[in-house]
Design an enzyme around this catalytic site. Structure first.
Site, PDB file in Angstrom:
ATOM      1  N   ASP A 213      18.525 100.586 -12.691  1.00  0.00           N
ATOM      2  CA  ASP A 213      19.857 100.368 -12.122  1.00  0.00           C
ATOM      3  C   ASP A 213      20.649  99.312 -12.883  1.00  0.00           C
ATOM      4  O   ASP A 213      21.841  99.141 -12.658  1.00  0.00           O
ATOM      5  CB  ASP A 213      19.725  99.966 -10.649  1.00  0.00           C
ATOM      6  CG  ASP A 213      21.062  99.980  -9.915  1.00  0.00           C
ATOM      7  OD1 ASP A 213      21.853 100.904 -10.159  1.00  0.00           O
ATOM      8  OD2 ASP A 213      21.316  99.075  -9.101  1.00  0.00           O
ATOM      9  N   SER A 234      27.158 101.144  -6.287  1.00  0.00           N
ATOM     10  CA  SER A 234      26.401 102.396  -6.300  1.00  0.00           C
ATOM     11  C   SER A 234      26.488 103.103  -4.943  1.00  0.00           C
ATOM     12  O   SER A 234      26.432 102.458  -3.891  1.00  0.00           O
ATOM     13  CB  SER A 234      24.926 102.126  -6.617  1.00  0.00           C
ATOM     14  OG  SER A 234      24.788 101.380  -7.796  1.00  0.00           O
ATOM     15  N   GLN A 284      22.970 108.687 -11.074  1.00  0.00           N
ATOM     16  CA  GLN A 284      23.600 107.835 -10.067  1.00  0.00           C
ATOM     17  C   GLN A 284      25.091 108.129  -9.989  1.00  0.00           C
ATOM     18  O   GLN A 284      25.720 108.430 -10.998  1.00  0.00           O
ATOM     19  CB  GLN A 284      23.395 106.354 -10.425  1.00  0.00           C
ATOM     20  CG  GLN A 284      23.915 105.386  -9.391  1.00  0.00           C
ATOM     21  CD  GLN A 284      23.693 103.939  -9.784  1.00  0.00           C
ATOM     22  OE1 GLN A 284      24.616 103.255 -10.208  1.00  0.00           O
ATOM     23  NE2 GLN A 284      22.460 103.470  -9.659  1.00  0.00           N
TER      24      GLN A 284
END
Length: 299
Positions: A213, A234, A284
């Protein structure tokens, strides 16, 4: 070195409160003062992994971020043993703060199975990590410039002070002072700081979830560097684990953003082992809100 990675000793070291209830604490909090998404994903996978047998390995993970995390209080992880089958098991995890879910996730685990059906993409050809500078070394290089504007110096010092437990070596580091649009792709070598060693593969997968991430959604901003970012967070995060790897060894993180629109951006990533084996695939989507008026040149 032989120092144990802080990702193992602290960040991903959950406290068991009940059979399927765990408490996680925080190590690194970004400047946004929201919890780092990778930490929540990694800790949730640790909780899920503790509810399966040692022989089962995670092969996929699908998560949603539903509320901003509060860095002032711990996170509770509640695991539901959704299904335990002969080959596959599913565990659902809810991360809770202030009595409300901030994150939900489902992880699927599989007993090892051989198959003649195998293929993968080819790893990009890039310089090895030994030939590249770390993010810290690049920042130090910029700071040595006597003509560096004070606001950039403050910004770089702030980045340098962050205690991120990841080593990063960008392959083509962007010019941080330019607002010229770039192709929405980036490559960097990554690994956990410290030593993890040979252990249950689930441990390395949890560390990779944390690493995956970091700077991921930023790939979608590269063509839009003329805009000032007001808000970026996110929405979801998915991972597929393909082959064994060591998260404390250098891996190439290949990131690209095929689309952005509607105040959202989509990013996809591949984590490659040095020997060219595709170890992990990530995806994502995040919210990206910018000032409507483009910035003037920073020079």
């Amino acid at each position: 070195g032989d120092l144990r990675s802080v990702l193992i000793t602290s960040v991903l070291n959950l406290e068991r409160l009940e059979l399927d209830l765990f408490r996680g604490r925080h190590h690194w909090v970004p400047a946004t003062q929201r919890l780092f998404g990778g930490q929540i994903v990694g800790q949730a996978l640790v909780a899920a992994a503790r509810a399966v047998s040692r022989d089962e390995q995670v092969h996929s993970l699908h998560c949603y971020f539903v509320r901003a995390g509060d860095p002032k209080v711990p996170v509770l992880y509640e695991v539901d043993r959704t299904r335990t089958g002969k080959s596959f098991s599913v565990r659902s995890v809810k991360a809770i703060q202030h009595g409300k879910p901030i994150f939900t996730c489902q992880a699927s685990f599989q007993l090892s199975q051989g198959s003649p059906v195998q293929h993968q993409f080819t790893m990009p050809t890039v310089p090895p990590p030994e030939e590249l500078l770390t993010q810290e070394e690049l920042i130090q290089k910029f700071l040595q410039n006597p003509n560096l504007a004070e606001r950039y110096r403050k910004h770089l010092n702030k980045i340098q002070a962050e205690d991120v437990p990841i080593d990063i070596k960008p392959v083509n580091p962007p010019d941080i002072f330019s607002s010229e649009p770039q192709e929405p792709k980036q490559l960097f070598w990554v690994r956990a700081r410290g030593y993890i060693g040979e252990t249950d593969m689930k441990v390395h997968c949890c560390v990779a979830a944390y690493i995956s991430d970091y700077a991921f959604l930023g790939t979608a901003l590269l063509p839009h560097r003329q805009y000032h970012i007001k808000f970026m967070v996110s929405l979801d995060h998915s991972m597929w684990f393909h082959a064994p790897f060591r998260a404390d060894h250098w891996m190439l993180y290949e990131c690209e953003s095929p689309w952005a629109g509607g105040c959202r951006g989509l990013v996809q990533g591949r984590l490659w082992r040095r020997d060219g084996v595709l170890a992990v695939t990530c995806a994502q989507e995040g919210v990206i809100r910018v000032e409507e008026t483009p910035n003037q040149s920073k020079l």
